[in-house]
Design a protein around this motif. Sequence first.
Motif: not given
Length: 77
Positions: A19-29, A33-38
Motif C-alpha cells: 500500500p505504501l508503494f501504491e500511495q508513493h506512485e500516486e504522489a509521483a503522478k 505535493p507536500i500532503d502526499k509524500i508521507a
Amino acid sequence: MFWNKCRFEPLDAWESVRPLFEQHEEAAKQGFPIDKIAATKEILDRGVELHPSPPEAGPPFKPFMVYVDGETAKYRH
C-alpha cells in the motif's frame, strides 16, 4: 542520477509495504505535493531493501528511490 530497471519478485514482506508503494506512485503522478509524500518518507524510513538474485550477484541494498510496477522495479541507488 540515472534510473536502473530490474525484474521484481516480491518476498514475503512485500504485502506489508505494497500500500505504501501504491500511495508513493500516486504522489509521483501528482508531482509529490507536500500532503502526499508521507508514503515516500515511510518507505525510506522503513529501510526497504532490494535483494539481487541470485544472492551471488551482490548484497541487499537500500535504494534512494524505488517504484514497482508488476514484475519490474525502477530504482535509483
